[in-house]
Design an enzyme around this catalytic site. Structure first.
Site, PDB file in Angstrom:
ATOM      1  N   LEU A   1     -10.858   0.193 -13.759  1.00 48.52           N
ATOM      2  CA  LEU A   1      -9.560   0.413 -13.919  1.00 48.52           C
ATOM      3  C   LEU A   1      -8.996  -0.903 -14.480  1.00 48.52           C
ATOM      4  O   LEU A   1      -9.286  -1.993 -13.977  1.00 48.52           O
ATOM      5  CB  LEU A   1      -9.012   0.444 -12.541  1.00 48.52           C
ATOM      6  CG  LEU A   1      -7.402   0.514 -12.360  1.00 48.52           C
ATOM      7  CD1 LEU A   1      -6.599   1.460 -13.359  1.00 48.52           C
ATOM      8  CD2 LEU A   1      -7.175   0.574 -10.929  1.00 48.52           C
ATOM      9  N   CYS A   2      -8.203  -0.743 -15.595  1.00 48.68           N
ATOM     10  CA  CYS A   2      -7.553  -2.068 -16.257  1.00 48.68           C
ATOM     11  C   CYS A   2      -6.264  -1.546 -16.987  1.00 48.68           C
ATOM     12  O   CYS A   2      -6.225  -0.484 -17.523  1.00 48.68           O
ATOM     13  CB  CYS A   2      -8.675  -2.381 -17.448  1.00 48.68           C
ATOM     14  SG  CYS A   2      -8.076  -3.657 -18.590  1.00 48.68           S
TER      15      CYS A   2
ATOM     16  N   LEU B   1       1.549   1.541 -13.370  1.00 49.66           N
ATOM     17  CA  LEU B   1       0.883   2.807 -13.985  1.00 49.66           C
ATOM     18  C   LEU B   1      -0.705   3.085 -13.542  1.00 49.66           C
ATOM     19  O   LEU B   1      -1.092   4.169 -13.265  1.00 49.66           O
ATOM     20  CB  LEU B   1       0.215   2.014 -15.538  1.00 49.66           C
ATOM     21  CG  LEU B   1       1.257   2.147 -16.574  1.00 49.66           C
ATOM     22  CD1 LEU B   1       0.732   1.406 -17.769  1.00 49.66           C
ATOM     23  CD2 LEU B   1       1.354   3.759 -16.957  1.00 49.66           C
TER      24      LEU B   1
ATOM     25  N   LEU C   1     -21.413  -1.497 -10.509  1.00 51.39           N
ATOM     26  CA  LEU C   1     -21.563  -2.260 -11.747  1.00 51.39           C
ATOM     27  C   LEU C   1     -20.156  -3.123 -12.116  1.00 51.39           C
ATOM     28  O   LEU C   1     -19.070  -2.537 -11.427  1.00 51.39           O
ATOM     29  CB  LEU C   1     -21.876  -1.588 -13.038  1.00 51.39           C
ATOM     30  CG  LEU C   1     -23.185  -0.533 -12.876  1.00 51.39           C
ATOM     31  CD1 LEU C   1     -23.331   0.240 -13.905  1.00 51.39           C
ATOM     32  CD2 LEU C   1     -24.330  -1.586 -12.849  1.00 51.39           C
TER      33      LEU C   1
ATOM     34  N   HIS D   1       0.757  -1.233   0.099  1.00 51.07           N
ATOM     35  CA  HIS D   1      -0.021   0.101  -0.079  1.00 51.07           C
ATOM     36  C   HIS D   1       0.814   1.282   0.044  1.00 51.07           C
ATOM     37  O   HIS D   1       0.426   2.198   0.641  1.00 51.07           O
ATOM     38  CB  HIS D   1      -0.871   0.028   1.277  1.00 51.07           C
ATOM     39  CG  HIS D   1      -1.786  -1.127   1.216  1.00 51.07           C
ATOM     40  ND1 HIS D   1      -2.415  -1.763   0.202  1.00 51.07           N
ATOM     41  CD2 HIS D   1      -2.115  -2.189   2.230  1.00 51.07           C
ATOM     42  CE1 HIS D   1      -3.060  -3.033   0.653  1.00 51.07           C
ATOM     43  NE2 HIS D   1      -2.654  -3.145   1.979  1.00 51.07           N
ATOM     44  N   LYS D   2       2.029   1.124  -0.682  1.00 54.83           N
ATOM     45  CA  LYS D   2       2.639   2.421  -0.897  1.00 54.83           C
ATOM     46  C   LYS D   2       1.937   3.550  -1.233  1.00 54.83           C
ATOM     47  O   LYS D   2       2.138   4.565  -0.626  1.00 54.83           O
ATOM     48  CB  LYS D   2       3.875   1.925  -1.595  1.00 54.83           C
ATOM     49  CG  LYS D   2       5.193   3.054  -1.648  1.00 54.83           C
ATOM     50  CD  LYS D   2       6.406   2.390  -2.346  1.00 54.83           C
ATOM     51  CE  LYS D   2       7.569   3.369  -2.885  1.00 54.83           C
ATOM     52  NZ  LYS D   2       7.016   4.197  -3.580  1.00 54.83           N
ATOM     53  N   PHE D   3       1.464   3.305  -2.203  1.00 52.99           N
ATOM     54  CA  PHE D   3       0.493   4.558  -2.847  1.00 52.99           C
ATOM     55  C   PHE D   3      -0.779   4.877  -1.888  1.00 52.99           C
ATOM     56  O   PHE D   3      -0.833   6.066  -1.513  1.00 52.99           O
ATOM     57  CB  PHE D   3      -0.224   3.935  -4.202  1.00 52.99           C
ATOM     58  CG  PHE D   3      -1.286   5.072  -4.630  1.00 52.99           C
ATOM     59  CD1 PHE D   3      -2.764   4.542  -4.636  1.00 52.99           C
ATOM     60  CD2 PHE D   3      -0.762   6.098  -5.182  1.00 52.99           C
ATOM     61  CE1 PHE D   3      -3.507   5.259  -4.997  1.00 52.99           C
ATOM     62  CE2 PHE D   3      -1.952   7.118  -5.405  1.00 52.99           C
ATOM     63  CZ  PHE D   3      -3.279   6.660  -5.555  1.00 52.99           C
TER      64      PHE D   3
HETATM   65  C1  LIG Z   1     -17.618 -15.608 -13.088  1.00 54.71           C
HETATM   66  O1  LIG Z   1     -16.911 -14.779 -13.969  1.00 54.71           O
HETATM   67  C2  LIG Z   1     -16.112 -14.008 -13.091  1.00 54.71           C
HETATM   68  C3  LIG Z   1     -15.330 -13.000 -13.865  1.00 54.71           C
HETATM   69  C4  LIG Z   1     -14.554 -12.265 -12.985  1.00 54.71           C
HETATM   70  C5  LIG Z   1     -14.446 -12.360 -11.523  1.00 54.71           C
HETATM   71  C6  LIG Z   1     -15.163 -13.049 -10.892  1.00 54.71           C
HETATM   72  C7  LIG Z   1     -15.247 -13.197  -9.663  1.00 54.71           C
HETATM   73  C8  LIG Z   1     -15.771 -11.937  -9.057  1.00 54.71           C
HETATM   74  N1  LIG Z   1     -14.684 -10.827  -8.811  1.00 54.71           N
HETATM   75  N2  LIG Z   1     -17.214 -11.339  -8.842  1.00 54.71           N
HETATM   76  C9  LIG Z   1     -17.294 -10.275  -8.351  1.00 54.71           C
HETATM   77  O2  LIG Z   1     -16.727  -9.368  -8.119  1.00 54.71           O
HETATM   78  C10 LIG Z   1     -18.912  -9.989  -8.119  1.00 54.71           C
HETATM   79  C11 LIG Z   1     -19.683 -11.241  -7.521  1.00 54.71           C
HETATM   80  C12 LIG Z   1     -21.110 -10.960  -7.237  1.00 54.71           C
HETATM   81  C13 LIG Z   1     -21.702  -9.874  -7.636  1.00 54.71           C
HETATM   82  N3  LIG Z   1     -20.940  -8.693  -8.005  1.00 54.71           N
HETATM   83  C14 LIG Z   1     -19.546  -8.786  -8.403  1.00 54.71           C
HETATM   84  O3  LIG Z   1     -18.930  -7.834  -9.011  1.00 54.71           O
HETATM   85  C15 LIG Z   1     -19.552  -7.011  -9.652  1.00 54.71           C
HETATM   86  C16 LIG Z   1     -19.707  -5.606  -8.961  1.00 54.71           C
HETATM   87  C17 LIG Z   1     -18.183  -4.934  -8.862  1.00 54.71           C
HETATM   88  N4  LIG Z   1     -17.642  -5.129 -10.315  1.00 54.71           N
HETATM   89  C18 LIG Z   1     -17.674  -6.261 -11.041  1.00 54.71           C
HETATM   90  C19 LIG Z   1     -19.047  -6.729 -11.150  1.00 54.71           C
HETATM   91  C20 LIG Z   1     -15.944 -13.880 -11.743  1.00 54.71           C
END
Ligand SMILES: COc1cccc(CC(=N)NC(=O)c2cccnc2OC2CCNCC2)c1
Length: 389
Positions: A139-140, A150, A389, A3-5
């Site tokens: 953020l990608c 970056l 989202l 967590h330097k940043f």
């Molecule tokens: C099934 O495909 C996936 C592809 C990438 C990551 C994940 C796991 C994950 N990280 N899931 C969530 O963050 C997540 C699980 C349930 C409800 N909302 C969520 O994330 C939303 C809200 C935050 N931004 C991404 C979408 C699953």
């Protein structure tokens, strides 16, 4: 050094947890706009800033492709979010949005888009205070440019552009722990197409379970059960706004939606967001509401399938229809529309239906953060009324 940043930023610091001398609210005061850095932060020399015009088919496609190939994957790198172009245009152009907050990084020579970060304006209530915030998302950094540091300069640049619009707070989520979560949510999944989910490795066959027994376990009725359940339409916006504002008032942190916000965020948009409401057949009063958004995932390395069709629980209000019945109808609709899985976080009152509707716990957590706003105590997920989202 971890967590330097983030230790340089106005966010709740781990060392401050439990320090009751620190008051709840903004950590740093707003600055006069003349004191906000007028020019963009410096990028490493091969790269340049670009503003991504999401109205442009070409630029929207570049953003879509960058995210499709380089955005968030699950912990086992089997799936990657595959936000659609129409979803991105919806997510990034709410009432009052700023194009300047749709920030890209290009290679100066090739003009290739290699990184992205966004903000959209949102009025968020924190306890009794309604705060103008930026919701930071997407953020990608291209896989080949990771650990070039970056991300910190991109976060500083979006912060600078948000400050230029006289906004001093932000909200964001992450799958990783940063200083300091306002709450940590579990995610849950309800199988709709268990055979496909097992084939692609999203789910595993339960112990002492056969495939046919598993398919039977997750079977849903062919039609919904609630009398008066129908898709939301434009003329419902005032009533849905009233219903939602009243319902969200019970949570410590929640959006402060007006009719324009409800029209944008909750009016059904094909392949992006689905919203249903219950209009009482007798009184024609709108008593309940449920919604989910569409976020497919690419399936990495499976011969038979390329895409997981996933619905994500969005905002749900129950005042007459039991939430359990309302959400079961949401599952029925999602199954009718050929979704493979219905996802939900344990926020708001979701915990009350997750187990009974046969959701299974996911293997990860989603942490929520506020920028430049301190909360005296972390929230329980059930105190959170904000879905990003
Ligand atoms: C099934 O495909 C996936 C592809 C990438 C990551 C994940 C796991 C994950 N990280 N899931 C969530 O963050 C997540 C699980 C349930 C409800 N909302 C969520 O994330 C939303 C809200 C935050 N931004 C991404 C979408 C699953």
């Amino acid at each position: 050094k971890k967590h330097k940043f983030w230790e340089t930023q106005p966010v709740g610091q781990f060392k401050d947890i439990g320090n009751s001398t620190l008051s709840e609210g903004p950590i740093e005061p707003p600055a006069p706009l003349s004191e906000v850095k007028q020019e963009p932060y410096n990028l490493p020399s091969p790269y340049e800033w670009t503003t991504c015009d999401m109205d442009s088919e070409e630029t929207c496609s570049e953003v879509y492709n960058l995210l499709m190939n380089n955005y968030v994957e699950d912990d086992e790198n089997m799936f990657r979010f595959n936000y659609s172009k129409e979803f991105l245009r919806w997510a990034l152009r709410p009432p009052g949005y700023f194009k300047s907050w749709h920030i890209g990084v290009r290679v100066k020579t090739s003009k290739k888009l290699v990184a992205f970060i966004t903000g959209v304006p949102a009025r968020i209530r924190v306890r009794e205070e309604v705060v103008n915030m930026a919701e930071i998302n997407f953020l990608c950094v291209h896989k080949k440019l990771r650990s070039k540091r970056l991300a910190p300069v991109m976060i500083k640049e979006v912060t600078r552009r948000v400050h230029l619009e006289n906004i001093w707070q932000a909200a964001y989520t992450a799958g990783v722990v940063l200083p300091t979560p306002i709450t940590t949510c579990q995610y849950w999944h309800r199988s709709l197409n268990p055979k496909k989910l097992i084939d692609v490795g999203f789910s595993r066959l339960g112990a002492r379970m056969t495939m046919s027994r598993t398919i039977k376990l997750y079977k849903l009725p062919d039609s919904t059960a609630t009398p008066g359940l129908r898709k939301m339409e434009l003329h419902d916006v005032p009533a849905v706004t009233r219903l939602l504002k009243s319902y969200l008032g019970q949570f410590a942190v929640a959006p402060d939606f007006d009719e324009d916000d409800v029209e944008h965020w909750l009016l059904p948009t094909e392949n992006v967001v689905d919203s249903y409401l219950v209009e009482s057949p007798e009184t024609h009063e709108i008593t309940d509401f449920c919604s989910f958004y569409t976020l497919p995932s690419s399936i990495l390395g499976n011969q038979n399938y390329t895409t997981l069709k996933a619905a994500y629980s969005y905002y749900n209000v129950s005042t007459k229809t039991p939430l359990l019945q309302l959400m079961n109808d949401a599952l029925v609709v999602a199954k009718q529309k050929d979704y493979d899985v219905f996802n939900a976080l344990d926020v708001m009152q979701n915990e009350s239906f997750l187990k009974e509707l046969k959701f299974g716990p996911g293997d990860g957590q989603l942490h929520y953060y506020l920028y430049n706003y301190r909360l005296q105590h972390a929230l329980k997920p059930s105190e959170l009324g904000l879905v990003l989202l």
